[in-house]
Write an enzyme that holds these catalytic residues in place. Structure first.
Site, PDB file in Angstrom:
ATOM      1  N   GLY A  48       0.760  -1.236   0.000  1.00 56.19           N
ATOM      2  CA  GLY A  48       0.000   0.000   0.000  1.00 56.19           C
ATOM      3  C   GLY A  48       0.788   1.281   0.000  1.00 56.19           C
ATOM      4  O   GLY A  48       0.357   2.273  -0.578  1.00 56.19           O
ATOM      5  N   GLU A 102       4.220   4.307   6.131  1.00 54.99           N
ATOM      6  CA  GLU A 102       2.979   3.539   5.987  1.00 54.99           C
ATOM      7  C   GLU A 102       1.939   4.365   5.251  1.00 54.99           C
ATOM      8  O   GLU A 102       1.891   5.581   5.404  1.00 54.99           O
ATOM      9  CB  GLU A 102       2.415   3.173   7.362  1.00 54.99           C
ATOM     10  CG  GLU A 102       2.703   1.766   7.814  1.00 54.99           C
ATOM     11  CD  GLU A 102       1.958   0.686   7.054  1.00 54.99           C
ATOM     12  OE1 GLU A 102       1.528   0.900   5.895  1.00 54.99           O
ATOM     13  OE2 GLU A 102       1.823  -0.407   7.604  1.00 54.99           O
ATOM     14  N   ASP A 106      -4.293   1.625  11.094  1.00 55.75           N
ATOM     15  CA  ASP A 106      -5.585   1.494  11.762  1.00 55.75           C
ATOM     16  C   ASP A 106      -5.388   0.773  13.092  1.00 55.75           C
ATOM     17  O   ASP A 106      -5.132   1.426  14.082  1.00 55.75           O
ATOM     18  CB  ASP A 106      -6.658   0.876  10.861  1.00 55.75           C
ATOM     19  CG  ASP A 106      -6.198  -0.334  10.079  1.00 55.75           C
ATOM     20  OD1 ASP A 106      -5.342  -1.094  10.557  1.00 55.75           O
ATOM     21  OD2 ASP A 106      -6.704  -0.529   8.971  1.00 55.75           O
ATOM     22  N   LYS A 134      -6.324   5.981  11.515  1.00 55.26           N
ATOM     23  CA  LYS A 134      -7.684   5.762  12.004  1.00 55.26           C
ATOM     24  C   LYS A 134      -7.638   5.660  13.536  1.00 55.26           C
ATOM     25  O   LYS A 134      -7.491   4.563  14.081  1.00 55.26           O
ATOM     26  CB  LYS A 134      -8.272   4.477  11.431  1.00 55.26           C
ATOM     27  CG  LYS A 134      -8.505   4.487   9.943  1.00 55.26           C
ATOM     28  CD  LYS A 134      -9.122   3.160   9.522  1.00 55.26           C
ATOM     29  CE  LYS A 134      -9.412   3.090   8.058  1.00 55.26           C
ATOM     30  NZ  LYS A 134      -9.976   1.773   7.685  1.00 55.26           N
ATOM     31  N   PHE A 155     -13.474   2.107   5.444  1.00 54.51           N
ATOM     32  CA  PHE A 155     -12.593   1.443   4.494  1.00 54.51           C
ATOM     33  C   PHE A 155     -12.331   2.391   3.326  1.00 54.51           C
ATOM     34  O   PHE A 155     -13.256   2.993   2.783  1.00 54.51           O
ATOM     35  CB  PHE A 155     -13.214   0.135   3.993  1.00 54.51           C
ATOM     36  CG  PHE A 155     -12.251  -0.683   3.195  1.00 54.51           C
ATOM     37  CD1 PHE A 155     -11.266  -1.419   3.829  1.00 54.51           C
ATOM     38  CD2 PHE A 155     -12.303  -0.688   1.810  1.00 54.51           C
ATOM     39  CE1 PHE A 155     -10.353  -2.166   3.082  1.00 54.51           C
ATOM     40  CE2 PHE A 155     -11.397  -1.427   1.061  1.00 54.51           C
ATOM     41  CZ  PHE A 155     -10.421  -2.166   1.708  1.00 54.51           C
ATOM     42  N   VAL A 156     -11.048   2.531   2.955  1.00 59.81           N
ATOM     43  CA  VAL A 156     -10.669   3.463   1.888  1.00 59.81           C
ATOM     44  C   VAL A 156      -9.815   2.758   0.833  1.00 59.81           C
ATOM     45  O   VAL A 156      -9.114   1.784   1.130  1.00 59.81           O
ATOM     46  CB  VAL A 156      -9.906   4.688   2.453  1.00 59.81           C
ATOM     47  CG1 VAL A 156     -10.841   5.578   3.253  1.00 59.81           C
ATOM     48  CG2 VAL A 156      -8.717   4.282   3.302  1.00 59.81           C
ATOM     49  N   ARG A 168      -5.717   0.526  -6.311  1.00 64.80           N
ATOM     50  CA  ARG A 168      -4.492   1.229  -5.910  1.00 64.80           C
ATOM     51  C   ARG A 168      -4.119   2.352  -6.878  1.00 64.80           C
ATOM     52  O   ARG A 168      -3.490   3.311  -6.495  1.00 64.80           O
ATOM     53  CB  ARG A 168      -3.311   0.258  -5.853  1.00 64.80           C
ATOM     54  CG  ARG A 168      -3.393  -0.798  -4.798  1.00 64.80           C
ATOM     55  CD  ARG A 168      -2.083  -1.601  -4.756  1.00 64.80           C
ATOM     56  NE  ARG A 168      -2.207  -2.826  -4.008  1.00 64.80           N
ATOM     57  CZ  ARG A 168      -2.133  -2.927  -2.687  1.00 64.80           C
ATOM     58  NH1 ARG A 168      -1.951  -1.846  -1.959  1.00 64.80           N
ATOM     59  NH2 ARG A 168      -2.240  -4.094  -2.093  1.00 64.80           N
TER      60      ARG A 168
END
Length: 178
Positions: A48, A102, A106, A134, A155-156, A168
């Site tokens: 990510g 990062e 979360d 988060k 959620f994203v 992505r």
């Protein structure tokens, strides 16, 4: 930004790329201010964070290096609760200044596992930079040194964040349509 359909889910616009880039520029300036002269090693957590890491790394002015680790704890739209390290760190980090990059923090479980691994190698310092945080989902006990944007526990996807591997490649960030 329009509604985005990924597999069986719909996502709505959340954070536009212009806001993301402003945040990345601010974070890069803060890192330059704090770490110039310390020859930091940026450690990007894949998959990510690759877009965030790339954009941030291009904005940092000081001499520095970057490496990558791959860790995973997500299945679909929720955390599995188990963190698996898939690709490990190859550099010797003893006595080095490390900055973990990062895309999102979360629960904090992924970073906790990574911190255990890093601290065992006795770096000079370890700092954490995350684009998204988060706070309502956070279950760990560590400080975030460079925080981009705090978001609700939604959620994203987009800007490196995915849903089952897709999404992505969107330059903006979207949230699950309720």
């Amino acid at each position: 930004m329009n509604t985005l359909k990924i597999l069986d889910k719909s996502f709505v616009p959340f954070i536009p790329n212009v806001q993301i880039q402003e945040t990345v520029a601010r974070m890069a300036a803060d890192l330059d201010r704090d770490l110039t002269g310390r020859d930091p090693l940026f450690l990007s957590v894949l998959n990510g964070s690759f877009i965030f890491s790339s954009d941030l790394f291009k904005q940092v002015k000081m001499p520095c290096r970057i490496s990558f680790v791959k860790m995973a704890s997500y299945i679909g739209t929720g955390s599995s609760g188990k963190v698996d390290q898939l690709i490990g760190l190859q550099e010797v980090i003893t006595g080095q200044h490390i900055v973990i990059l990062e895309d999102i923090i979360d629960s904090g479980l992924t970073i906790m596992k990574l911190l255990e691994h890093l601290h065992a190698q006795q770096p000079a310092s370890v700092r954490i930079a995350t684009l998204l945080f988060k706070p309502d989902a956070f279950k760990a006990d560590f400080a975030i040194d460079y925080l981009g944007i705090s978001i609700p526990n939604n959620f994203v996807v987009g800007y490196g964040l995915d849903y089952n591997g897709y999404g992505r490649n969107n330059k903006d960030i979207y949230t699950l349509d309720s």
